[in-house]
Each structure stands twice: as C-alpha cells, then as structure tokens.
Write an enzyme that holds these catalytic residues in place. Structure first.
Site, mmCIF file in Angstrom:
data_model
loop_
_atom_site.group_PDB
_atom_site.id
_atom_site.type_symbol
_atom_site.label_atom_id
_atom_site.label_comp_id
_atom_site.label_asym_id
_atom_site.label_seq_id
_atom_site.Cartn_x
_atom_site.Cartn_y
_atom_site.Cartn_z
ATOM 1 N N CYS A 28 0.795 -1.199 0.000
ATOM 2 C CA CYS A 28 0.000 0.000 0.000
ATOM 3 C C CYS A 28 0.855 1.288 0.000
ATOM 4 O O CYS A 28 0.485 2.238 -0.653
ATOM 5 C CB CYS A 28 -0.911 -0.051 1.212
ATOM 6 S SG CYS A 28 -2.212 1.121 1.201
ATOM 7 N N ARG A 48 -3.111 4.682 5.353
ATOM 8 C CA ARG A 48 -3.573 3.968 4.171
ATOM 9 C C ARG A 48 -3.956 2.528 4.477
ATOM 10 O O ARG A 48 -4.596 1.860 3.666
ATOM 11 C CB ARG A 48 -2.488 3.999 3.087
ATOM 12 C CG ARG A 48 -2.153 5.398 2.609
ATOM 13 C CD ARG A 48 -0.942 5.409 1.713
ATOM 14 N NE ARG A 48 -1.209 4.761 0.444
ATOM 15 C CZ ARG A 48 -1.643 5.389 -0.648
ATOM 16 N NH1 ARG A 48 -1.898 6.681 -0.613
ATOM 17 N NH2 ARG A 48 -1.845 4.728 -1.765
ATOM 18 N N TRP A 71 -0.230 -4.158 2.228
ATOM 19 C CA TRP A 71 -1.599 -4.631 2.448
ATOM 20 C C TRP A 71 -1.731 -5.882 1.611
ATOM 21 O O TRP A 71 -1.659 -5.837 0.398
ATOM 22 C CB TRP A 71 -2.589 -3.551 2.016
ATOM 23 C CG TRP A 71 -4.024 -3.851 2.289
ATOM 24 C CD1 TRP A 71 -4.688 -3.718 3.471
ATOM 25 C CD2 TRP A 71 -5.006 -4.283 1.327
ATOM 26 N NE1 TRP A 71 -6.011 -4.046 3.310
ATOM 27 C CE2 TRP A 71 -6.242 -4.393 2.004
ATOM 28 C CE3 TRP A 71 -4.968 -4.584 -0.036
ATOM 29 C CZ2 TRP A 71 -7.405 -4.799 1.377
ATOM 30 C CZ3 TRP A 71 -6.134 -4.986 -0.672
ATOM 31 C CH2 TRP A 71 -7.339 -5.088 0.029
ATOM 32 N N ASN A 76 3.693 -1.696 -5.312
ATOM 33 C CA ASN A 76 2.247 -1.606 -5.137
ATOM 34 C C ASN A 76 1.588 -2.075 -6.424
ATOM 35 O O ASN A 76 2.047 -1.749 -7.516
ATOM 36 C CB ASN A 76 1.805 -0.167 -4.858
ATOM 37 C CG ASN A 76 2.126 0.279 -3.449
ATOM 38 O OD1 ASN A 76 2.472 -0.529 -2.597
ATOM 39 N ND2 ASN A 76 2.020 1.574 -3.204
ATOM 40 N N GLY A 77 0.481 -2.803 -6.298
ATOM 41 C CA GLY A 77 -0.209 -3.276 -7.489
ATOM 42 C C GLY A 77 -0.240 -4.792 -7.533
ATOM 43 O O GLY A 77 0.037 -5.476 -6.539
ATOM 44 N N GLU A 80 -24.716 4.618 3.613
ATOM 45 C CA GLU A 80 -23.443 5.149 4.095
ATOM 46 C C GLU A 80 -23.287 4.943 5.596
ATOM 47 O O GLU A 80 -22.206 4.601 6.086
ATOM 48 C CB GLU A 80 -23.327 6.631 3.733
ATOM 49 C CG GLU A 80 -22.091 7.347 4.259
ATOM 50 C CD GLU A 80 -20.775 6.779 3.748
ATOM 51 O OE1 GLU A 80 -19.730 7.136 4.316
ATOM 52 O OE2 GLU A 80 -20.776 5.966 2.794
ATOM 53 N N LYS A 94 -20.280 2.768 7.373
ATOM 54 C CA LYS A 94 -19.375 3.287 8.394
ATOM 55 C C LYS A 94 -19.309 2.335 9.584
ATOM 56 O O LYS A 94 -18.238 2.067 10.131
ATOM 57 C CB LYS A 94 -19.846 4.683 8.863
ATOM 58 C CG LYS A 94 -19.544 5.781 7.882
ATOM 59 C CD LYS A 94 -18.087 6.124 7.827
ATOM 60 C CE LYS A 94 -17.449 6.174 6.498
ATOM 61 N NZ LYS A 94 -17.856 5.599 5.309
ATOM 62 N N GLU A 102 -17.323 -0.767 8.605
ATOM 63 C CA GLU A 102 -15.907 -0.527 8.354
ATOM 64 C C GLU A 102 -15.082 -0.477 9.635
ATOM 65 O O GLU A 102 -13.961 -1.004 9.673
ATOM 66 C CB GLU A 102 -15.723 0.796 7.600
ATOM 67 C CG GLU A 102 -16.100 0.739 6.128
ATOM 68 C CD GLU A 102 -15.893 2.074 5.449
ATOM 69 O OE1 GLU A 102 -15.314 2.104 4.356
ATOM 70 O OE2 GLU A 102 -16.321 3.105 6.017
ATOM 71 N N HIS A 106 -40.345 -6.271 2.686
ATOM 72 C CA HIS A 106 -40.131 -7.249 1.624
ATOM 73 C C HIS A 106 -38.962 -8.180 1.960
ATOM 74 O O HIS A 106 -38.208 -8.579 1.082
ATOM 75 C CB HIS A 106 -39.884 -6.542 0.291
ATOM 76 C CG HIS A 106 -41.068 -5.754 -0.190
ATOM 77 N ND1 HIS A 106 -42.224 -6.346 -0.645
ATOM 78 C CD2 HIS A 106 -41.278 -4.419 -0.253
ATOM 79 C CE1 HIS A 106 -43.097 -5.414 -0.987
ATOM 80 N NE2 HIS A 106 -42.549 -4.233 -0.751
ATOM 81 N N LYS A 136 -6.776 2.856 2.432
ATOM 82 C CA LYS A 136 -7.363 4.159 2.114
ATOM 83 C C LYS A 136 -7.583 4.322 0.624
ATOM 84 O O LYS A 136 -8.631 4.806 0.188
ATOM 85 C CB LYS A 136 -6.453 5.277 2.637
ATOM 86 C CG LYS A 136 -7.040 6.680 2.462
ATOM 87 C CD LYS A 136 -8.319 6.849 3.233
ATOM 88 C CE LYS A 136 -8.890 8.244 3.122
ATOM 89 N NZ LYS A 136 -10.220 8.357 3.739
#
Length: 606
Positions: free
Chosen positions: A2, A27, A74, A98-99, A479, A483, A486, A502, A601
C-alpha cells in the site's frame, strides 16, 4: 499495495524512511519493511504488524546509509507475515511494489526453470527476480525490460548495490510522486510521505519512470523516451495531517466538516443570480444544456455520494442518471450514447476500479468529469474537466469529510445544470442561501456528540444493525451502515425503508437495533408507518429526526435531531449523526478506528 517511500542523498536515510512510513500509516497495512542500499549489499529489515515493530527490529542493526526504500504492505498475494513483507530481494537488487502482477505465475515458473529460488508467496518477489534476470550492468535498462514482459498494475522502486545512490521508479495504475530537494530526492506513493522535506513534487503518469540520484531527477517513459515533467508545489501544511488534539483522525475529520463543506463551495456560488461557477468544468452553456444522460462511476462511500447525486440531478435538473459500481462497469459492455456525461468520483483520485471505468467511458466517446480531493491525482490528470472537493488530506481510512464535500459538489453541479433547464433564478438563490447556512447547522449536530456516545454505549455489544431511509436519505442509510461495518465490524445493512417489509422485517426483534432517518419531507408519513412496523415487533429504534418532531420521538427509543433545511441539502446533515454513532461504537469496542482491519485508504488493485 500500500505505501512506498524512497530517499537518496540523505545522511539519515533510515530516519527519513521510517518517518515517511509513519505518514502513510493511514492507508492501512499489515506489515512493513526497509532496505538500505550500500556498495556492500542490501540491508533489509522486515516485520509483520505495525511500524513500531519494524522500528524495534531496526534498533542495534547497521543500517547507516544515504539511500534506501521502504514499504507498508496490504496483503494481496500471500499471508501477512515477515517473509511476504516488502522489500523483496534478488541478490543485489531490492524492490518495493504496489499493485498486482497478473502473469506472475507464468513468470515464476520461467524464472525457476532458470535457477531462481523464491522465498515468498508474493507476485512482487517475481518482479525483483525478473529485474535481476535482465540485469547486465544497467539497472534502468533491466527495469525497462522487466516491465516490458509483466502484465498488471505497478508502482515500484528498485535499488541495486552496484548503484548505491540510485533509485529507479516506474508506474502503471498505481501512483508515484517524486519529491525534489537540494542534494536529496524522494520517491513515494503519496505526497504525505515527503512533507516536511520538500514541497516540490513531480507526479508520474502511467507508463512513466524516473531515476533518482542525489544530483537530480531524470524522467522517461518505460519505453525510454525522454519526457519533461512539470514540478508542482504542495499547497497544504504538515499540521493538516496531524491529529490536532483529537483522539483519532476520524473524529478530527468528522469535526472538520463545517469548514470542509464551506471550503467546497467557497468562491463557487453566484448568490445574486442563483447560479454556480465551477471553474474546472470547461463546458459551454450549449454543451451543458445538451447533456442527455449522466453516468456516475464510483466505489464505496463515493458510490453512495453518487446515489445522492442521482436523486438531486434527476429531480432538479431533469437529467436521467445511472450510478454504476466502477468495478463492474467496464466488464459488461456499457452503452455510451451521444450526449452522455460520465462523472468519476474518487477521494484519492487513484481508485483503480474507478480509474479503469473512467478510461473505458472515454474510449467509448463519453465526456468525463472527475470529482476528486487530491490535486495531481491520476483521475484529476486524465479527465477532460473536473472539480476538486477541497476537503484537505483525509487520513482516516473510513471516509467522512470527503463524503460531505462530494455531496456538496454534486449539489453545486445539479444547480449548474438545473439553472439551464428547470431551476429558476429565485429558486437557485434560495438553495444557495440555505447552503451557506449548512456549516453552522452541521456544527449543531456535532454538538450532540456526547449524547450520541451515550446511545452508542447501549448498542456497542450488538452484532447486527439495520439502517432505513427514503428518497435522498436512502443513500445516507447505506453510508451509515457502511461506516459501522468498516470500523466496528458489526454487520449492518442499509435499505429503502419501504423495502423492509419485503424481507428484512423478518430480522426485527429486541436484539436488532434499527436506525431510521425520519426527516420531515414528502415521505414523512410513510416512514412513520415504517417506524411503527419496527416498534410493533419490539425492535429498538434510533431515529434521526428534524428538530421539533415529537411524533417520531414518541415512537423511538433514542432520538438524534438535525436542524431543518431544504430537502436538497438534507444529506449533509443526516449523515453526521451516523458518522458519530459508528465512531463512538467502534471506540467503545476498542477497535482501531483510523486503520480498520483489511482496509486500505486508496484501493489501487483490482
């Protein structure tokens, strides 16, 4: 991914690298490592866990040197442990990456056939051995040849003990920034890592590489074509990435929202004419009037902001809108018609799914507008026009202030388009007058933080939660649930309130708290009915209501009030209690609020 940091020309390279890693902690990561390169070889220290563990491991070791690279990882390929941590080495070569290298399996098999021995499970180590395989004395050429055969995304920094003052960097799909100093130069995945050392930076674009030595910076394409890059100046201050007395970055950023919302609209409203001026949108009035369809591309919190934008744009500007998960968009042959405008929304401007979806939209002929927070980010550079949200650095992994700034910009964009279609000057002026009062009203909600903490104490031990909203507050329910998931790891789901019956109503019992956004608007009577349905099944109700609303209060176990405002701007107020509720629950549960597990992040891998 990361985080990447590199320095050359410093008398205290290790200190600079560890300091840079500290500034990239936000991050998200699960291991970290550092490599100091000297003529006598690569001196590498790696540890699982936090940077503090890496610092402990470095003590007492000979890590003197002026050049080195460092990384926070990460995990993608391979478990989070010391062996899989970066930097990875292949003889005299060290690399941080990274990647994702998509063809790493075939490359690993080929290299093993040539005698290379691997110690980790990662795709990144394959890249180190590939560079070593191509090395014949010229490190730059070896990196170029290696990158010519890899498939996937990368942001890399490479060192070799034969060139103990040199760092070679390259990017494709994963950000890299060069920090330019005097006799010392830096490479990083984020400008935060070089703050305090230099304000002069160069942003690399995809397909570009850089060679850093103490004496200078040389940029080319990966195909070795010379390029000249503009040096830009960082305009924000180091104290903006400090906690400023708050317990956590997330709390600081929640409380910054009166200012960040104001910053996002400052200088952009024309109050007298009820209109908006967005300088980054280089479209004529004729082009604005002839937008026939809008596609919003985003992920996560930005996707929720996009859903708010859909409600606003369709109701007030009369333009059909689709909100697409960017991660799915380019895999399903999207249809782009003439008159289509695509909005790419990303806090970091580096979200790989959004970036690739944006590129696909451009290939199919769409006009693309970027909405991002980071100046110089890839989305900002690759879009034809765009708007910065001006939220300032957001360090907490769970986005808060960027969300409200994105919603503010989408509201301004709605006014810009609506004033050319359905919104009168008087109505536009009224909406803008209300916007100017929003920061003070946000502060009134923030003033209830202690009362919200007491509600959080009641529900911190629960394992599930349901969030309900209608209309423009349905995305706010999503949202709010995100939160909570997370940062507290409590399972939570957001639903349109009418959808509860339903299916989700089967879950309602005394152990299932239900957060209901019950604002006085056109659907108020309907949501009162939804609250009664929950109450009839002994569900616990936390209601977000308009100040003075006693009807919902009588039906609820807990009430949080927000000031009255036009429905246009309600999401900017109704989301604040949900941010605070999630924060306080996570703190009570003892979770790492700023760096929740498994999250990063900026998601720069697909």
């Amino acid at each position: 991914m990361c985080g990447i940091v590199g320095v050359t020309g410093s008398d205290e390279a290790l200190k600079v690298l560890l300091e840079g890693l500290r500034r990239l902690e936000y991050r998200g990561y699960d291991s970290a490592g550092v490599a100091i390169v000297r003529a006598d070889g690569q001196h590498v220290v790696k540890e699982k866990g936090k940077i503090a563990a890496l610092e402990d491991a470095c003590r007492g070791q000979d890590l003197a040197g002026s050049c080195g690279i460092a990384h926070t990882r990460w995990a993608t390929h391979g478990a989070p442990n010391r062996i899989n941590a970066h930097p990875h080495t292949a003889g005299p070569i060290s690399i941080v990456h990274n990647g994702i290298i998509e063809n790493h399996g075939a490359l690993r098999a080929r290299l093993e056939g040539k005698g290379h021995a691997f110690s980790s499970e990662t795709d990144s180590e394959v890249l180190a051995h590939l560079v070593a395989d191509f090395y014949t004395g010229d490190l730059v050429q070896a990196v170029q040849r290696a990158l010519g055969v890899v498939e996937g995304a990368f942001g890399i920094a490479v060192t070799h003990s034969d060139h103990p003052e040199m760092i070679v960097g390259a990017r494709k799909g994963s950000p890299l920034v060069v920090g330019v100093g005097e006799g010392v130069n830096f490479l990083a995945s984020d400008v935060a890592a070089v703050m305090g050392h230099t304000r002069q930076v160069i942003y690399l674009d995809d397909g570009e590489m850089v060679v850093l030595t103490p004496g200078g910076v040389h940029t080319t394409t990966i195909d070795n074509e010379e390029i000249t890059k503009e040096i830009q100046e960082i305009t924000w201050d180091l104290d903006q990435i400090q906690k400023g007395g708050y317990q956590h970055f997330m709390l600081k950023e929640i409380f910054e929202q009166p200012q960040t919302i104001r910053d996002s609209f400052r200088g952009r409203i024309l109050a007298d004419s009820g209109d908006v001026k967005l300088g980054g949108i280089e479209l004529t009035d004729w082009e604005l009037r002839n937008i026939r369809r809008i596609i919003i591309l985003a992920c996560g919190t930005s996707w929720h902001a996009g859903l708010v934008g859909e409600y606003l744009l369709e109701e007030y500007a009369g333009i059909p809108v689709e909100v697409e998960y960017a991660s799915e968009f380019r895999y399903r042959s999207p249809i782009i018609e003439p008159g289509t405008l695509c909005l790419a929304i990303s806090q970091s401007g580096e979200t790989i799914d959004t970036l690739e979806a944006m590129r696909e939209a451009k290939r199919k002929g769409a006009k693309v507008l970027g909405i991002t927070n980071v100046v110089g980010s890839t989305i900002a550079r690759e879009t034809e026009c765009g708007v910065y949200i001006h939220a300032g650095p957001e360090i907490g992994v769970a986005s808060t202030k960027a969300f409200t700034s994105q919603v503010t910009i989408l509201g301004l964009l709605t006014l810009l388009l609506g004033r050319r279609t359905l919104i009168s000057a008087d109505r536009g002026a009224q909406i803008l007058q209300e916007l100017e009062m929003i920061p003070a009203k946000v502060q009134r909600v923030l003033d209830q933080s202690e009362a919200i903490r007491k509600i959080a104490e009641v529900y911190a031990g629960h394992r599930n939660c349901l969030y309900l909203g209608r209309g423009v507050n349905f995305p706010i329910a999503l949202e709010g649930a995100l939160k909570l998931k997370e940062i507290s790891y409590i399972h939570a789901e957001g639903y349109p309130a009418a959808e509860m019956k339903h299916g989700p109503i089967a879950l309602i019992d005394p152990e299932m708290p239900v957060v209901v956004i019950a604002i006085k608007d056109g659907s108020y009577d309907k949501i009162v009915g939804n609250v009664q349905e929950v109450r009839a099944r002994d569900g616990k109700i936390i209601a977000i209501v308009t100040e003075g609303d006693e009807e919902i209060a009588a039906l609820s176990d807990h009430v949080i009030t927000i000031p009255e405002t036009t429905n246009f701007w309600t999401p900017l107020l109704s989301v604040i209690p949900l941010q605070l509720l999630a924060y306080h629950i996570a703190v009570i549960r003892g979770e790492d609020v700023d760096q929740p597990r498994n999250l990063a992040k900026a998601v720069t891998v697909e």
